[in-house]
Design a protein around this motif. Structure first.
Motif, PDB file in Angstrom:
ATOM      1  N   LYS A 206     -28.573  10.640 -42.656  1.00 22.77           N
ATOM      2  CA  LYS A 206     -29.632  11.648 -42.507  1.00 22.77           C
ATOM      3  C   LYS A 206     -30.152  12.050 -43.878  1.00 22.77           C
ATOM      4  CE  LYS A 206     -29.722  13.048 -38.038  1.00 22.77           C
ATOM      5  NZ  LYS A 206     -30.732  13.581 -37.220  1.00 22.77           N
ATOM      6  N   GLY A 207     -31.489  12.098 -44.019  1.00 26.00           N
ATOM      7  CA  GLY A 207     -32.097  12.519 -45.276  1.00 26.00           C
ATOM      8  C   GLY A 207     -32.168  11.441 -46.345  1.00 26.00           C
ATOM      9  N   LYS A 208     -31.806  10.203 -46.013  1.00 21.40           N
ATOM     10  CA  LYS A 208     -31.810   9.116 -46.999  1.00 21.40           C
ATOM     11  C   LYS A 208     -33.077   8.254 -46.905  1.00 21.40           C
ATOM     12  CE  LYS A 208     -27.404   9.511 -48.388  1.00 21.40           C
ATOM     13  NZ  LYS A 208     -26.699   9.198 -49.572  1.00 21.40           N
ATOM     14  N   GLU A 209     -34.096   8.712 -46.162  1.00 22.94           N
ATOM     15  CA  GLU A 209     -35.325   7.950 -46.017  1.00 22.94           C
ATOM     16  C   GLU A 209     -35.904   7.617 -47.393  1.00 22.94           C
ATOM     17  OE1 GLU A 209     -34.617  10.746 -44.425  1.00 22.94           O
ATOM     18  OE2 GLU A 209     -34.727  10.296 -42.286  1.00 22.94           O
ATOM     19  N   GLY A 210     -36.341   6.370 -47.587  1.00 23.67           N
ATOM     20  CA  GLY A 210     -36.900   5.926 -48.853  1.00 23.67           C
ATOM     21  C   GLY A 210     -35.877   5.468 -49.870  1.00 23.67           C
TER      22      GLY A 210
ATOM     23  N   LYS B  21     -24.488   8.045 -23.487  1.00 27.48           N
ATOM     24  CA  LYS B  21     -25.243   8.778 -24.503  1.00 27.48           C
ATOM     25  C   LYS B  21     -25.988   7.810 -25.411  1.00 27.48           C
ATOM     26  CE  LYS B  21     -24.395  13.238 -24.531  1.00 27.48           C
ATOM     27  NZ  LYS B  21     -25.464  14.170 -24.241  1.00 27.48           N
ATOM     28  N   GLY B  22     -27.210   8.182 -25.780  1.00 28.17           N
ATOM     29  CA  GLY B  22     -27.996   7.379 -26.712  1.00 28.17           C
ATOM     30  C   GLY B  22     -27.371   7.393 -28.092  1.00 28.17           C
ATOM     31  N   LYS B  23     -27.504   6.294 -28.812  1.00 28.57           N
ATOM     32  CA  LYS B  23     -26.930   6.177 -30.153  1.00 28.57           C
ATOM     33  C   LYS B  23     -28.000   6.440 -31.201  1.00 28.57           C
ATOM     34  CE  LYS B  23     -23.269   3.029 -28.939  1.00 28.57           C
ATOM     35  NZ  LYS B  23     -22.482   1.887 -29.318  1.00 28.57           N
ATOM     36  N   PHE B  24     -27.547   6.843 -32.390  1.00 30.49           N
ATOM     37  CA  PHE B  24     -28.448   7.031 -33.519  1.00 30.49           C
ATOM     38  C   PHE B  24     -28.693   5.670 -34.149  1.00 30.49           C
ATOM     39  CE2 PHE B  24     -29.491   8.030 -37.949  1.00 30.49           C
ATOM     40  CZ  PHE B  24     -30.516   8.951 -37.757  1.00 30.49           C
ATOM     41  N   VAL B  25     -29.952   5.385 -34.469  1.00 35.31           N
ATOM     42  CA  VAL B  25     -30.339   4.101 -35.037  1.00 35.31           C
ATOM     43  C   VAL B  25     -30.952   4.331 -36.419  1.00 35.31           C
ATOM     44  CG1 VAL B  25     -31.858   2.110 -34.778  1.00 35.31           C
ATOM     45  CG2 VAL B  25     -30.723   3.072 -32.772  1.00 35.31           C
ATOM     46  N   VAL B  26     -30.451   3.599 -37.415  1.00 33.58           N
ATOM     47  CA  VAL B  26     -31.009   3.605 -38.766  1.00 33.58           C
ATOM     48  C   VAL B  26     -31.971   2.419 -38.850  1.00 33.58           C
ATOM     49  CG1 VAL B  26     -30.499   3.339 -41.228  1.00 33.58           C
ATOM     50  CG2 VAL B  26     -28.937   4.640 -39.771  1.00 33.58           C
TER      51      VAL B  26
ATOM     52  N   LYS C  49     -33.966  -0.662 -47.760  1.00 37.44           N
ATOM     53  CA  LYS C  49     -34.534   0.670 -47.940  1.00 37.44           C
ATOM     54  C   LYS C  49     -34.605   1.332 -46.569  1.00 37.44           C
ATOM     55  CE  LYS C  49     -37.793   1.457 -50.907  1.00 37.44           C
ATOM     56  NZ  LYS C  49     -39.068   1.562 -51.625  1.00 37.44           N
ATOM     57  N   MET C  50     -34.022   2.530 -46.479  1.00 37.83           N
ATOM     58  CA  MET C  50     -34.035   3.232 -45.204  1.00 37.83           C
ATOM     59  C   MET C  50     -35.446   3.712 -44.903  1.00 37.83           C
ATOM     60  SD  MET C  50     -31.638   6.231 -43.756  1.00 37.83           S
ATOM     61  CE  MET C  50     -32.096   7.097 -42.271  1.00 37.83           C
ATOM     62  N   PHE C  51     -35.977   3.210 -43.800  1.00 37.31           N
ATOM     63  CA  PHE C  51     -37.323   3.542 -43.373  1.00 37.31           C
ATOM     64  C   PHE C  51     -37.318   4.834 -42.553  1.00 37.31           C
ATOM     65  CE2 PHE C  51     -41.017   2.934 -40.539  1.00 37.31           C
ATOM     66  CZ  PHE C  51     -41.990   2.722 -41.496  1.00 37.31           C
ATOM     67  N   GLY C  52     -36.274   5.021 -41.776  1.00 33.33           N
ATOM     68  CA  GLY C  52     -36.160   6.212 -40.934  1.00 33.33           C
ATOM     69  C   GLY C  52     -34.955   6.089 -40.031  1.00 33.33           C
ATOM     70  N   GLY C  53     -34.869   6.991 -39.091  1.00 27.83           N
ATOM     71  CA  GLY C  53     -33.792   6.975 -38.107  1.00 27.83           C
ATOM     72  C   GLY C  53     -34.221   7.740 -36.879  1.00 27.83           C
ATOM     73  N   TYR C  54     -33.624   7.406 -35.748  1.00 23.54           N
ATOM     74  CA  TYR C  54     -33.959   8.099 -34.505  1.00 23.54           C
ATOM     75  C   TYR C  54     -32.790   8.016 -33.536  1.00 23.54           C
ATOM     76  CZ  TYR C  54     -34.823   3.416 -32.612  1.00 23.54           C
ATOM     77  OH  TYR C  54     -34.688   2.109 -32.214  1.00 23.54           O
ATOM     78  N   LEU C  55     -32.787   8.937 -32.573  1.00 20.75           N
ATOM     79  CA  LEU C  55     -31.761   8.963 -31.534  1.00 20.75           C
ATOM     80  C   LEU C  55     -32.329   8.319 -30.280  1.00 20.75           C
ATOM     81  CD1 LEU C  55     -28.921   9.935 -30.728  1.00 20.75           C
ATOM     82  CD2 LEU C  55     -29.969  12.068 -29.966  1.00 20.75           C
ATOM     83  N   LYS C  56     -31.687   7.252 -29.816  1.00 20.18           N
ATOM     84  CA  LYS C  56     -32.128   6.577 -28.597  1.00 20.18           C
ATOM     85  C   LYS C  56     -31.890   7.514 -27.400  1.00 20.18           C
ATOM     86  CE  LYS C  56     -31.585   1.652 -29.294  1.00 20.18           C
ATOM     87  NZ  LYS C  56     -30.859   0.472 -28.807  1.00 20.18           N
TER      88      LYS C  56
END
Length: 89
Positions: free
Chosen positions: A64-68, A28-33, A8-15
């Motif tokens: 993106k937008g798949k949280e939960g 460049k920082g990577k996006f983390v799921v 289950k996708m909890f969230g995501g962020y850009l390092k």
């Protein structure tokens, strides 16, 4: 070797960007799921674990937008002391 991680996708962020102290080169920082995954233990108990999986820039919109929601990420992995996953497709 690739594996597919499902959770289950909890969230995501850009390092943040990383700057080498030796060369001054900026990476460049990577996006983390962040995925909450269930692991069945030998005694049939369930352990929940939050995994960070970095994904390539071209795949960010896929998550993106798949949280939960339940998502699958095809990954390669590397290990020194702890296994680290990174998305590839």
């Amino acid at each position: 070797m690739t594996v597919t991680i499902e959770g289950k996708m909890f969230g995501g962020y850009l390092k943040p960007d990383f700057t080498s102290k030796e060369t001054g080169e900026v990476t460049k920082g990577k996006f983390v799921v962040q995925l909450m995954v269930e692991q069945k233990l030998k005694n049939d108990e369930i352990k929940n674990e939050l995994l960070d999986v970095s994904v390539p820039t071209e795949l960010i919109s896929k998550y993106k937008g798949k949280e939960g929601q339940m998502v699958q990420i095809k990954c390669n992995y590397m290990s020194k002391e702890k296994v680290t996953f990174y998305g590839v497709a």
